[in-house]
Design an enzyme around this catalytic site. Sequence first.
Site, mmCIF file in Angstrom:
data_model
loop_
_atom_site.group_PDB
_atom_site.id
_atom_site.type_symbol
_atom_site.label_atom_id
_atom_site.label_comp_id
_atom_site.label_asym_id
_atom_site.label_seq_id
_atom_site.Cartn_x
_atom_site.Cartn_y
_atom_site.Cartn_z
ATOM 1 N N HIS A 1 2.907 4.232 0.897
ATOM 2 C CA HIS A 1 1.921 5.182 0.359
ATOM 3 C C HIS A 1 1.647 4.970 -1.129
ATOM 4 C CE1 HIS A 1 4.165 7.354 3.616
ATOM 5 N NE2 HIS A 1 2.938 7.497 4.043
ATOM 6 N N CYS B 1 0.624 0.039 11.744
ATOM 7 C CA CYS B 1 -0.580 -0.581 11.189
ATOM 8 C C CYS B 1 -0.150 -1.739 10.286
ATOM 9 C CB CYS B 1 -1.393 0.424 10.389
ATOM 10 S SG CYS B 1 -0.571 0.987 8.872
ATOM 11 N N SER C 1 4.038 12.832 9.004
ATOM 12 C CA SER C 1 3.012 11.788 8.934
ATOM 13 C C SER C 1 1.624 12.402 9.026
ATOM 14 C CB SER C 1 3.206 10.785 10.073
ATOM 15 O OG SER C 1 2.079 9.957 10.212
ATOM 16 N N SER D 1 2.757 4.803 11.545
ATOM 17 C CA SER D 1 4.138 4.557 11.119
ATOM 18 C C SER D 1 5.143 4.777 12.248
ATOM 19 C CB SER D 1 4.483 5.463 9.931
ATOM 20 O OG SER D 1 4.207 6.813 10.225
ATOM 21 N N THR E 1 -6.774 7.270 2.375
ATOM 22 C CA THR E 1 -7.140 6.202 3.312
ATOM 23 C C THR E 1 -7.022 6.598 4.779
ATOM 24 O OG1 THR E 1 -4.898 5.276 3.259
ATOM 25 C CG2 THR E 1 -6.497 4.386 1.675
ATOM 26 N N ASN F 1 -1.340 10.873 9.031
ATOM 27 C CA ASN F 1 -2.276 10.205 9.932
ATOM 28 C C ASN F 1 -1.991 10.549 11.390
ATOM 29 O OD1 ASN F 1 -1.114 7.603 11.465
ATOM 30 N ND2 ASN F 1 -0.064 7.724 9.506
ATOM 31 N N HIS G 1 0.230 15.102 -0.847
ATOM 32 C CA HIS G 1 0.649 13.887 -0.145
ATOM 33 C C HIS G 1 0.920 12.790 -1.168
ATOM 34 C CE1 HIS G 1 0.447 10.328 2.453
ATOM 35 N NE2 HIS G 1 0.641 11.138 3.477
ATOM 36 N N GLU H 1 0.411 9.601 -1.157
ATOM 37 C CA GLU H 1 -0.705 8.676 -1.395
ATOM 38 C C GLU H 1 -1.743 9.302 -2.313
ATOM 39 O OE1 GLU H 1 -4.654 6.936 0.598
ATOM 40 O OE2 GLU H 1 -2.983 7.042 2.009
ATOM 41 N N HIS I 1 6.392 7.316 6.667
ATOM 42 C CA HIS I 1 6.649 8.671 7.140
ATOM 43 C C HIS I 1 7.112 8.670 8.596
ATOM 44 C CE1 HIS I 1 4.342 11.025 3.805
ATOM 45 N NE2 HIS I 1 5.602 10.772 3.505
#
Length: 283
Positions: free
Chosen positions: A76, A12, A223, A267, A166, A225, A126, A128, A43
Site C-alpha cells: 500500500h 494481484c 482489506s 491480497s 487505486t 478491495n 487507509h 494507501e 491486508h
Amino acid sequence: MEFVRAKSAGFCMGVSLALHKLDDIIEKKDIPGDIYILGSIIHNPQVVEEYAGKGVISADSPEEIPSGSIVVIRAHGITKQVQQSLSRRGIHVIDATCPKVKDACLLIEENTADDRVLLLFGEEFHPEVKCLLSYAAGETVVFDSLDKCKACDLDPSRKYCLAAQTTQDKHIFDAISRDLQKRKGLDLVVLHTICNATKMRQDEATKIAEKTDFVIVAGGYNSSNTRRLAQVIEANGTAALHIETAADLPLDDLRNFKKVGLTAGASTPKKIVDEIQRTLESL
C-alpha cells in the site's frame, strides 16, 4: 448446488511483487539486520502470520524500527516523509509499494505542483490514501462517496485535480468526475488512478452475481478491495458474504442456494480460495 469461481480471484500483480521481494530478502539474507514491515505487508492476517513465523517483525510505527535494520515497504506504500526519515536513520529501505500505487503518487505530485488542490476519492484512514496524500504539494480534500463529494464547497477561483485510491469503484469515480465537471467555471484535471485489475475484478464479480443466488467473497476483513467486491455484488442485487477462511462458511445456510459464486480480494492467497472451493464442492 452449482458453483462458479472467479478467474481473477487471488493475488494481484502488486501483491505478488511485494511478497516476492520479501521472500527474496528472507531467502538470500545478503543484507545484515532484522527484517521489519511497517504495518501489514498486505491486508491479509493469514499471510502476515505466516511471515511472522519466518522471523519478519511487524512494526506499528517507524520509531519501533532500529537503525541498521531492513524495512520492506508494504504494497500500500507509506508516506513520502516517513520513507525519507527511515533512510536518514540508517535503515535499509526495500520499496515493495505496488507499481500502480507508485504511479498514482507520482501523478498526484506532478499535477499538484502548480497549487492545484487534490480531491481524492478514498478511505481517509487507509494506508494507501495516507501515502497518496503525502505526494500532494498543497491542500487536499478526501471523500468516500458521491454524496460527500457533492457536499464539498469548492472555490471556483482555485484549481483542482481529482484522483482515487487505486482500489476504488470505477463507476462511482466516473460519476464523481461527471458531477465535478458540471460545476460552472471549475478548473479540474482528472487523474485516472484506479487500477485496471481492480476494475476487471469488480466487473467479473458483477457478472458472477448476475448468474448466482449468493456470492462468497474471500479476503482479510481489513482489506478494502475485498469489502468493495462485496459492495459491488450487493449493489447488483445479489447477497454476498465476506469471509476470511473456509472456517467462516455458514455451511447449513449455503445448502439452501442452488448456485453459489466465489471471488476473492487482491491480497487473498490461492490456497485459501482453493480450500473454500473444496468445502463448497463438498456440500
